[in-house]
Scaffold this motif. Structure first.
Motif: not given
Length: 576
Positions: A490-492, A529-533, A545-549
């Motif tokens: 699941i990619l957000t 911008a934030n990316i989560g997997l 795993i969440n990548l923020n900013n």
């Protein structure tokens, strides 16, 4: 010939008989008469036709026109049909009672969340949750910026055929520091702040099956909110505390295509800081107290056309504000929308207004770095008109575009405080302004596989006393997306972009605009911008795993308050 003889003989006999009868009476002599004759009889003719009935109704002859002979060779194109997919999952998938989420992030940022629910039950629903997030890392070139947030919630509800009721309690504990100045070695305790919130709320709703039945509802809410108390015993009363109480009731009656409704809201808020009519020892702070009650009555009538394409609503909002000054306001409530082409296009328009109660909690929710001793003024939206259109471009794409125009009195703006703090906290000022907003949004959804939302907003502010609407953006773009790969990955993605923000300063400098003896500092472009997997190992366990900013931009949400740069967090989720 035979017929002639018979006739002659008959005539002769008749003559003789008559003559003898005349002369024979009385004894006279007899007279004998003999004669011959020829009599011709016309030959008879026979009709050969049969008798028949003649009808006056004559049949109409049928005329036929033969078709022209044209040879046409038809062609056939067989469209491809998407193969059906069979979902072998159960009709009602298993629902677990508990859910836990645990993670750790850069800058020493622990995360823990636990949720519990009783599961599927038609009549009763109860559960609770606890969430915690904190940060113990350091930020460069500013004072210590540690924070922590803890939330707890418990609820219970009952659903019956004719009624339902629910009850909820919640608690929030939030700690932070006023780090908006360049001193990495500053004393943490001297700039610490802590908010505590405790609340209870419940409601009752009736459910009448009859379309002509009267439905009603009533709800109660209580909330206690306070900030950090000074550690010195003599100053224990010099903090902000607030008690909020609300009664919300409503009734609805349906008669044909019309719905008659009325809502009654009673809101009371009591805010105190320090001791009234006293001054905080060693400081310039003075005691404050503000009590305000708002009573709002909103009767309205909604109607539908027979084909359900047209919907209209009209009513009024009669509101009374009771406090230092007692005022009564009357606001319009009107809305109309029409469905075109089976909801493909729905234009709508309306006008409304209202009075929003200002509270200390509402101010700190918007800007947690605010002063504790602030003045409270209700926001009076005298008129708010809007017009727009929404609809669907296809079965996967939809949109919404609208524009609104409002006249607002008592709009809260945040400016840097120069009296009660070292310019690392914000005071609240109020202004009257006209606000124009244009918003457009579009979404795309491919079943549960792909979901994308894009929202764009443009604002125009025309304030009476300030050259800018401090810290408010002129344009904003929001992007959200989700991609589901085989229900395993699941990619957000979510991103927020803002521009045109200005902060009030008190001296000229770089990126500072001066106008009407006011100084405005450009806060710069905001890009977050934030990316989560998430990887689902099975139905009960997954990792994330969440990548923020990800742009690593230390943008300033408020003046002198940069945000943390790039952050990463990893963790697991468990269902039980």
């Amino acid at each position: 010939m035979n017929r002639s003889i018979v006739i002659v003989s008959a005539l002769t006999a008749l003559f003789i008989g008559t003559f003898s009868n005349v002369f024979g009476q009385g004894g006279g002599a007899n007279l004998d008469f003999n004669a011959t004759g020829k009599r011709a009889v016309e030959t008879a003719s026979r009709l050969n036709s049969q008798p028949k009935v003649l009808d006056t109704v004559f049949p109409i002859p049928t005329t036929s026109y033969p078709l022209l002979s044209i040879n046409y060779e038809p062609t056939f194109e067989i469209p491809k049909i998407e193969p059906a997919k069979v979902n072998l999952q159960q009709k009602l998938p298993q629902l677990y009672n508990g859910y836990a989420r645990i993670g750790i992030g850069s800058l020493l940022m622990p995360l823990a969340e636990v949720y519990y629910n009783n599961g599927r039950n038609r009549k009763m629903n109860y559960g609770g949750s606890i969430q915690h997030l904190s940060s113990f890392g350091k930020m460069r070139h500013v004072a210590p910026a540690n924070f922590d947030r803890t939330n707890a919630r418990a609820f219970v509800g009952v659903n019956e055929k004719k009624y339902s009721w629910d009850l909820e309690s919640y608690y929030r504990n939030q700690g932070l520091h006023f780090y908006g100045f360049p001193n990495e070695d500053a004393d943490k305790d001297s700039i610490a702040q802590r908010f505590n919130t405790f609340g209870l709320k419940g409601g009752f709703h009736s459910h009448e099956k009859d379309s002509l039945g009267l439905n009603w509802k009533v709800g109660l809410e209580y909330r206690r909110f306070s900030d950090r108390k000074p550690k010195v015993d003599s100053l224990k009363d010099w903090n902000a505390r607030e008690n909020f109480f609300a009664i919300r009731a409503g009734a609805e009656y349906k008669w044909g295509n019309e719905i008659f409704a009325a809502d009654l809201d009673i809101l009371h808020n009591s805010y105190k800081f320090g001791v009234l009519n006293d001054t905080m020892p060693g400081f310039l702070n003075s005691g404050l107290e503000n009590k305000n009650t708002i009573i709002s009555l909103k009767p309205s009538i909604s109607t539908y056309s027979k084909n359900r394409k047209l919907k209209a609503k009209i009513g009024v909002d009669l509101t009374a504000s009771l406090g230092t000054k007692n005022k009564v306001y009357l606001y319009p409530v009107a809305e109309v929308k029409y469905s075109l082409f089976n909801d493909i296009l729905i234009p709508y328009a309306g006008v409304t207004g209202g009075l929003t109660q200002q509270t200390f909690k509402r101010i700190t929710d918007e800007n947690e770095f605010s002063l504790s001793n602030v003045g409270l003024q209700n926001e009076h939206k005298a008129a708010d008109g809007y017009v727009g259109i929404k609809g669907t471009l296809s079965k996967r794409i939809g949109f919404n575009v609208f524009a609104s125009f409002s006249h607002v009195k008592g709009k809260a703006l945040f400016v840097t405080d120069t009296v009660y703090s070292g310019r690392n906290r914000f005071n609240v000022i109020y202004d009257t302004m006209n606000i124009t907003k244009i918003e457009g949004s579009i979404y795309y959804q491919l079943k549960e596989k792909v979901k994308i939302d894009v929202i764009g907003r443009y604002y125009s502010y025309n304030a009476r006393n300030n050259i800018f609407a401090w810290n408010l953006p002129q344009f904003q773009v929001v992007l959200r997306g989700t991609y589901n790969l085989y229900d395993k990955f699941i990619l957000t993605v979510d991103a927020n972009f803002e521009g045109g923000r200005r902060a009030q300063v008190f001296a000229a400098g770089e990126d500072v605009l001066e106008e009407n003896l006011q100084f405005a500092y450009k806060l710069g472009f905001l890009a977050d911008a934030n990316i989560g997997l998430e990887y689902r190992y099975n139905k009960r366990v997954s990792g994330f795993i969440n990548l923020n900013n990800v742009a690593a931009q230390r943008y300033k949400r408020w003046y002198n308050y940069p945000t943390q740069g790039f952050q990463a967090m990893v963790g697991v989720t468990i269902r039980f």
